[in-house]
Scaffold this motif. Structure first.
Motif, PDB file in Angstrom:
ATOM      1  N   ASP A  46     -53.365 -71.916 -50.007  1.00  0.00           N
ATOM      2  CA  ASP A  46     -54.353 -71.268 -50.520  1.00  0.00           C
ATOM      3  C   ASP A  46     -55.675 -71.358 -49.543  1.00  0.00           C
ATOM      4  N   TYR A  47     -56.491 -69.941 -49.660  1.00  0.00           N
ATOM      5  CA  TYR A  47     -57.440 -69.924 -48.780  1.00  0.00           C
ATOM      6  C   TYR A  47     -58.601 -69.676 -49.774  1.00  0.00           C
ATOM      7  N   HIS A  48     -60.077 -70.251 -49.351  1.00  0.00           N
ATOM      8  CA  HIS A  48     -61.337 -70.028 -49.878  1.00  0.00           C
ATOM      9  C   HIS A  48     -62.312 -70.068 -48.942  1.00  0.00           C
ATOM     10  N   TYR A  49     -63.462 -69.285 -49.220  1.00  0.00           N
ATOM     11  CA  TYR A  49     -64.612 -69.485 -48.763  1.00  0.00           C
ATOM     12  C   TYR A  49     -65.651 -69.392 -49.493  1.00  0.00           C
ATOM     13  N   GLN A  50     -66.182 -70.608 -49.900  1.00  0.00           N
ATOM     14  CA  GLN A  50     -66.953 -70.982 -51.221  1.00  0.00           C
ATOM     15  C   GLN A  50     -66.597 -70.229 -51.868  1.00  0.00           C
ATOM     16  N   ASP A  51     -67.360 -69.420 -52.902  1.00  0.00           N
ATOM     17  CA  ASP A  51     -66.999 -68.815 -54.180  1.00  0.00           C
ATOM     18  C   ASP A  51     -66.708 -67.408 -53.805  1.00  0.00           C
ATOM     19  N   VAL A  52     -66.809 -67.050 -52.682  1.00  0.00           N
ATOM     20  CA  VAL A  52     -67.102 -65.596 -52.066  1.00  0.00           C
ATOM     21  C   VAL A  52     -65.721 -65.109 -52.264  1.00  0.00           C
ATOM     22  N   HIS A  53     -64.495 -65.750 -51.637  1.00  0.00           N
ATOM     23  CA  HIS A  53     -63.252 -65.202 -51.438  1.00  0.00           C
ATOM     24  C   HIS A  53     -62.131 -66.159 -51.403  1.00  0.00           C
ATOM     25  N   GLU A  54     -61.277 -65.723 -52.480  1.00  0.00           N
ATOM     26  CA  GLU A  54     -60.249 -66.978 -52.795  1.00  0.00           C
ATOM     27  C   GLU A  54     -58.882 -65.969 -52.738  1.00  0.00           C
ATOM     28  N   ALA A  55     -57.857 -66.558 -52.059  1.00  0.00           N
ATOM     29  CA  ALA A  55     -56.810 -65.913 -52.148  1.00  0.00           C
ATOM     30  C   ALA A  55     -55.451 -66.977 -51.879  1.00  0.00           C
ATOM     31  N   THR A  56     -54.175 -66.660 -52.224  1.00  0.00           N
ATOM     32  CA  THR A  56     -53.022 -67.348 -52.225  1.00  0.00           C
ATOM     33  C   THR A  56     -51.992 -66.665 -51.636  1.00  0.00           C
ATOM     34  N   PHE A  57     -51.389 -67.021 -50.621  1.00  0.00           N
ATOM     35  CA  PHE A  57     -50.245 -66.546 -49.793  1.00  0.00           C
ATOM     36  C   PHE A  57     -49.130 -67.277 -49.820  1.00  0.00           C
ATOM     37  N   GLN A  58     -47.955 -66.505 -49.628  1.00  0.00           N
ATOM     38  CA  GLN A  58     -46.703 -67.108 -49.629  1.00  0.00           C
ATOM     39  C   GLN A  58     -46.099 -66.499 -48.028  1.00  0.00           C
ATOM     40  N   GLN A  65     -40.067 -64.266 -33.744  1.00  0.00           N
ATOM     41  CA  GLN A  65     -40.372 -62.867 -33.647  1.00  0.00           C
ATOM     42  C   GLN A  65     -41.322 -62.184 -34.482  1.00  0.00           C
ATOM     43  N   LYS A  66     -41.417 -62.845 -35.859  1.00  0.00           N
ATOM     44  CA  LYS A  66     -42.306 -62.468 -36.802  1.00  0.00           C
ATOM     45  C   LYS A  66     -42.717 -63.600 -38.051  1.00  0.00           C
ATOM     46  N   VAL A  67     -43.939 -63.151 -38.340  1.00  0.00           N
ATOM     47  CA  VAL A  67     -44.266 -64.133 -39.406  1.00  0.00           C
ATOM     48  C   VAL A  67     -44.885 -63.404 -40.388  1.00  0.00           C
ATOM     49  N   ARG A  68     -44.635 -63.459 -41.490  1.00  0.00           N
ATOM     50  CA  ARG A  68     -45.182 -62.445 -42.750  1.00  0.00           C
ATOM     51  C   ARG A  68     -45.757 -63.229 -43.925  1.00  0.00           C
ATOM     52  N   TRP A  69     -46.862 -62.814 -44.174  1.00  0.00           N
ATOM     53  CA  TRP A  69     -47.439 -63.648 -45.543  1.00  0.00           C
ATOM     54  C   TRP A  69     -47.370 -62.536 -46.767  1.00  0.00           C
ATOM     55  N   HIS A  70     -47.125 -62.897 -47.804  1.00  0.00           N
ATOM     56  CA  HIS A  70     -47.305 -61.900 -48.902  1.00  0.00           C
ATOM     57  C   HIS A  70     -48.400 -62.513 -49.844  1.00  0.00           C
ATOM     58  N   VAL A  71     -49.545 -61.753 -50.218  1.00  0.00           N
ATOM     59  CA  VAL A  71     -50.609 -62.014 -50.963  1.00  0.00           C
ATOM     60  C   VAL A  71     -50.243 -62.182 -52.632  1.00  0.00           C
ATOM     61  N   LEU A  72     -50.100 -63.372 -52.945  1.00  0.00           N
ATOM     62  CA  LEU A  72     -49.833 -63.491 -54.388  1.00  0.00           C
ATOM     63  C   LEU A  72     -51.002 -63.227 -55.432  1.00  0.00           C
ATOM     64  N   LYS A  73     -52.320 -63.504 -54.806  1.00  0.00           N
ATOM     65  CA  LYS A  73     -53.451 -63.357 -55.685  1.00  0.00           C
ATOM     66  C   LYS A  73     -54.971 -63.194 -54.790  1.00  0.00           C
ATOM     67  N   ASN A  74     -55.592 -62.731 -55.104  1.00  0.00           N
ATOM     68  CA  ASN A  74     -56.913 -62.437 -54.403  1.00  0.00           C
ATOM     69  C   ASN A  74     -58.072 -62.118 -55.068  1.00  0.00           C
TER      70      ASN A  74
END
Length: 309
Positions: A46-58, A65-74
């Motif tokens: 989970d990522y957040h900046y105060q209450d301005v931006h919140e996101a969850t990644f898998q 060679q590659k890293v890939r995150w999928h945004v589960l919610k934002n």
């Protein structure tokens, strides 16, 4: 015509394995407020900046060679449509090249059709082209500092009819991180206020003193003490030594994340009287704040002595 995804490319001298290690150290280049594992395949964080931006990644792919995150919610506080970023992918392609490594960052589906496109583009550029690259090449990035729940943001002074204060409000079309850096580093301050800045360190901390000079005369010198630093939304200075009109005044920069970038609420408070100097200072602050806006938006401000040209 197909919209193109947002992409950044840069090269470094380090090996792909070193690059992968840095990318996985998300707390080292993006935010110290990340919760969860960021270096394990299929882990969720989970990522957040105060209450301005919140996101969850898998993490869906993880290799040299590659890293890939999928945004589960934002969620963006300032957007009505909360589908932006939802189910998109964030990709780091890593390629050995000419003895170093080429990194290609892509945020799939982040296109100009998004309301947050300009803000997100500039923020990703700050963190990828700036902080991540710096972490890879020097070992130290510039992530959002960890929020300390024990430190409360100082409330804005209550205005009254008896106060003699200067106030300005303006929008700066640049990420809040960019504006904050322009206010809290010697390099930034030289870029929009005056090139004559003296401080014991490049990034003065709470309690530190900074001296500014505007010309050769001693009466044009201002010495302030950093009273408050609250990432990334408040900078406050107390004026320690200056010409009489500025004595015992306070200067405050309050930042708010905005869909276009940053709203700046500026105040210079505790003036003793509504003098000619007060009126002139009010006008001059407007010009310097315009210089700050230009620096953050274009990379070039108009500091003293060119601020009024």
């Amino acid at each position: 015509m197909k919209n193109q995804d947002f992409t950044i490319q840069f090269t470094v001298d380090q090996t792909p394995s070193s690059v992968l290690e840095a990318i996985n150290n998300v707390r080292g280049w993006w935010s110290e407020n990340i919760k969860g594992d960021t270096d394990q395949l299929h882990s969720i964080f989970d990522y957040h900046y105060q209450d301005v931006h919140e996101a969850t990644f898998q993490i869906m792919e993880l290799s040299e060679q590659k890293v890939r995150w999928h945004v589960l919610k934002n969620r963006f506080k300032f957007l009505e449509d909360q589908h932006e970023w939802q189910d998109s992918d964030i990709i780091f392609d890593i390629q050995a090249k000419n003895g170093g490594t080429l990194i290609t960052f892509t945020h799939k589906e982040l296109t100009p059709a998004y309301s947050c496109y300009d803000l997100c583009k500039d923020a990703w550029t700050h963190y990828i082209q700036g902080s991540l690259k710096q972490l890879i090449t020097t070992g130290t990035g510039e992530p959002t500092p960890k929020e300390d729940a024990t430190i409360q943001k100082e409330p804005e002074p209550v205005s009254s009819s008896t106060n003699i204060d200067i106030h300005h409000r303006l929008r700066i079309d640049a990420p809040i991180e960019t504006v904050y850096k322009a206010l809290t580093t010697v390099t930034g301050l030289k870029g929009w206020w005056t090139p004559s800045v003296i401080s014991e360190r490049e990034d003065p901390q709470t309690g530190d003193f900074i001296q500014f000079s505007f010309g050769s005369k001693q009466e044009n010198e201002i010495r302030i003490q950093v009273a408050t630093l609250h990432h990334y939304d408040l900078v406050k200075w107390n004026v320690i030594d200056a010409h009489p009109g500025w004595a015992d005044t306070s200067i405050r920069f309050e930042l708010e994340a905005n869909i276009k970038g940053t709203m700046l609420n500026f105040s210079h408070t505790h003036w003793k009287e509504m003098s000619d100097e007060f009126a002139s200072c009010n006008y001059v602050w407007a010009l310097f704040l315009k210089s700050l806006k230009q620096l953050c938006e274009t990379g070039k401000g108009r500091p003293f002595p060119d601020f009024d040209k």
